[in-house]
Design a protein around this motif. Sequence first.
Motif, PDB file in Angstrom:
ATOM      1  N   PHE A 287     113.555 -35.734  15.949  1.00  0.00           N
ATOM      2  CA  PHE A 287     113.666 -35.514  17.381  1.00  0.00           C
ATOM      3  C   PHE A 287     113.281 -34.051  17.629  1.00  0.00           C
ATOM      4  N   ILE A 288     112.205 -33.849  18.353  1.00  0.00           N
ATOM      5  CA  ILE A 288     111.695 -32.503  18.597  1.00  0.00           C
ATOM      6  C   ILE A 288     112.073 -32.089  20.010  1.00  0.00           C
ATOM      7  N   ASP A 289     112.846 -31.017  20.121  1.00  0.00           N
ATOM      8  CA  ASP A 289     113.274 -30.484  21.420  1.00  0.00           C
ATOM      9  C   ASP A 289     112.518 -29.174  21.653  1.00  0.00           C
ATOM     10  N   CYS A 290     111.535 -29.230  22.534  1.00  0.00           N
ATOM     11  CA  CYS A 290     110.706 -28.047  22.777  1.00  0.00           C
ATOM     12  C   CYS A 290     111.374 -27.048  23.716  1.00  0.00           C
ATOM     13  N   ASP A 291     112.442 -27.473  24.400  1.00  0.00           N
ATOM     14  CA  ASP A 291     113.189 -26.532  25.238  1.00  0.00           C
ATOM     15  C   ASP A 291     114.010 -25.585  24.359  1.00  0.00           C
ATOM     16  N   THR A 292     114.658 -26.138  23.330  1.00  0.00           N
ATOM     17  CA  THR A 292     115.475 -25.314  22.428  1.00  0.00           C
ATOM     18  C   THR A 292     114.724 -24.920  21.166  1.00  0.00           C
ATOM     19  N   ARG A 293     113.507 -25.454  21.013  1.00  0.00           N
ATOM     20  CA  ARG A 293     112.655 -25.190  19.844  1.00  0.00           C
ATOM     21  C   ARG A 293     113.365 -25.541  18.540  1.00  0.00           C
ATOM     22  N   THR A 294     113.901 -26.731  18.524  1.00  0.00           N
ATOM     23  CA  THR A 294     114.580 -27.230  17.322  1.00  0.00           C
ATOM     24  C   THR A 294     114.049 -28.622  16.974  1.00  0.00           C
ATOM     25  N   ILE A 295     114.123 -28.934  15.700  1.00  0.00           N
ATOM     26  CA  ILE A 295     113.796 -30.268  15.200  1.00  0.00           C
ATOM     27  C   ILE A 295     115.024 -30.799  14.477  1.00  0.00           C
ATOM     28  N   SER A 296     115.577 -31.891  14.948  1.00  0.00           N
ATOM     29  CA  SER A 296     116.648 -32.572  14.228  1.00  0.00           C
ATOM     30  C   SER A 296     116.035 -33.782  13.531  1.00  0.00           C
ATOM     31  N   TYR A 297     116.539 -34.109  12.364  1.00  0.00           N
ATOM     32  CA  TYR A 297     115.891 -35.155  11.570  1.00  0.00           C
ATOM     33  C   TYR A 297     116.890 -35.887  10.674  1.00  0.00           C
ATOM     34  N   SER A 298     116.478 -37.074  10.256  1.00  0.00           N
ATOM     35  CA  SER A 298     117.264 -37.883   9.324  1.00  0.00           C
ATOM     36  C   SER A 298     116.308 -38.796   8.576  1.00  0.00           C
ATOM     37  N   SER A 299     116.596 -39.018   7.296  1.00  0.00           N
ATOM     38  CA  SER A 299     115.693 -39.808   6.461  1.00  0.00           C
ATOM     39  C   SER A 299     116.450 -40.921   5.755  1.00  0.00           C
ATOM     40  N   ALA A 300     115.860 -42.103   5.754  1.00  0.00           N
ATOM     41  CA  ALA A 300     116.396 -43.242   5.014  1.00  0.00           C
ATOM     42  C   ALA A 300     115.476 -43.514   3.821  1.00  0.00           C
ATOM     43  N   GLY A 301     115.636 -42.702   2.764  1.00  0.00           N
ATOM     44  CA  GLY A 301     114.897 -42.914   1.535  1.00  0.00           C
ATOM     45  C   GLY A 301     113.425 -42.584   1.599  1.00  0.00           C
ATOM     46  N   HIS A 302     112.997 -41.789   2.588  1.00  0.00           N
ATOM     47  CA  HIS A 302     111.573 -41.537   2.789  1.00  0.00           C
ATOM     48  C   HIS A 302     111.225 -40.107   2.371  1.00  0.00           C
ATOM     49  N   PRO A 303     109.967 -39.852   1.939  1.00  0.00           N
ATOM     50  CA  PRO A 303     109.560 -38.480   1.621  1.00  0.00           C
ATOM     51  C   PRO A 303     109.752 -37.557   2.816  1.00  0.00           C
ATOM     52  N   PRO A 304     110.059 -36.283   2.571  1.00  0.00           N
ATOM     53  CA  PRO A 304     110.445 -35.370   3.661  1.00  0.00           C
ATOM     54  C   PRO A 304     109.263 -34.943   4.529  1.00  0.00           C
ATOM     55  N   PRO A 305     109.477 -34.820   5.846  1.00  0.00           N
ATOM     56  CA  PRO A 305     108.455 -34.207   6.712  1.00  0.00           C
ATOM     57  C   PRO A 305     108.199 -32.768   6.275  1.00  0.00           C
ATOM     58  N   VAL A 306     107.043 -32.248   6.673  1.00  0.00           N
ATOM     59  CA  VAL A 306     106.671 -30.877   6.316  1.00  0.00           C
ATOM     60  C   VAL A 306     106.442 -30.090   7.604  1.00  0.00           C
ATOM     61  N   LEU A 307     107.116 -28.953   7.709  1.00  0.00           N
ATOM     62  CA  LEU A 307     106.949 -28.057   8.842  1.00  0.00           C
ATOM     63  C   LEU A 307     106.226 -26.800   8.349  1.00  0.00           C
ATOM     64  N   VAL A 308     105.059 -26.528   8.928  1.00  0.00           N
ATOM     65  CA  VAL A 308     104.284 -25.336   8.564  1.00  0.00           C
ATOM     66  C   VAL A 308     104.394 -24.339   9.711  1.00  0.00           C
TER      67      VAL A 308
END
Length: 409
Positions: A287-308
């Motif tokens: 969940f990307i919140d561009c107002d607060t500039r935060t990314i909240s996330y959760s994974s069910a056994g999946h490879p991790p997202p990458v933030l550059v």
Amino acid sequence: MKEAAIDYAAVFQALPGMVALLTPELMFADVNKEFLRRSGRRREDIVGRYLFDVFPDNPHDSAATGVRNLEASLRRVLAGGERDAMALQRYDVEYPGRPGEWEERYWSPVNAPVLGAGGQVVLLVHRVEEVTALMRSGEGSGEGPLQVLEADLYTRARELQELNDRLRLAHAREREVALALQRAMLPAHRQVGHHRAAVRYRPAVGALHVCGDWYDLVDLVGGDRIGVSVGDVVGHGLAAAGVMGQLRSALTAASRMAEGPAQALDVLGRYAHVVDGAESATAVTTFIDCDTRTISYSSAGHPPPVLVHLDGQVEFLDRATDPPLDARPDPRPRPQAATSFTPGATLALYTDGLIERRHEDIDKGLTRLAESLVRHREADPEALADAVLLELLPPDGATDDTALIIVRL
């Protein structure tokens, strides 16, 4: 006493059957003595030359299929990295030193891969047993047992080949239908709100390998917020495409109502429990919140997202990982984590076909992905997605589906 080293080159030459080593380009790298003896060729006639230049199909036999069948088998081994035993083949051979004169020959071939350190096929072992003598042993003796056996073997070989051809055609048709179904269900848009995004899907090579992976982008309720997800269904074909569609739709609906990504995956996990074929499916949602500039996330056994980040720093979003969907008989709340970003950063979500290679640690694939994203981080999302796929996927296609989403934040 020190044990002497084994001379594997001598062992290869002494093998009792006909064995050849082929490069991925189907050039002869080496052949053993028995191969030379049974084929009636010299080493200089074979080694370094293209397989089907040395042994072409009989041009006088319009029904000859030896080249086509053998090449298809070798291509399957190159693509899948698995051993392939062929049905009995009639493959005529030109008499050595007598151009234009062909001899009817029968062979039982087996092709196997030799894998390199990176899991790629570096050589092909082509072993053949000649059964021409058996097929001809009943000639001139009336309807004796060997002649009956000859006819039966030949008929069965033809039947098996026809059955294989029909199965491949059926699988190819299923692949086409599954791909069409997937294209209809996966979103094609590249804009979520005012954010630029690129989406890519690459089916695996092979008629059966398609439609396990999915992705989704959705506008969330309340402020400048978007949800980005990917998932992977175990299995291939139409059944996997159907399960994929159900899980994607369920997560889209759950994301619009959930307080966060963990709650969305909780709902999806309970739904997966009643969907046949959803066992061990994986998913990750952000969940990307561009107002607060935060990314909240959760994974069910999946490879991790990458933030550059803008300065090239790479952050793997791996602090909220849980077992796959429907992995527990009694689901419990999934973990959730958050991180911050600055405008212009890049977020990438993907499925394991992009990073996993046979006989290789997954960390190597993650490192390759991170380096590629950093190297091309200044490109727009479309060009960046193309560059990542070009650098990470094998040139002859991957053996697993690949989905990729890149979002410029």
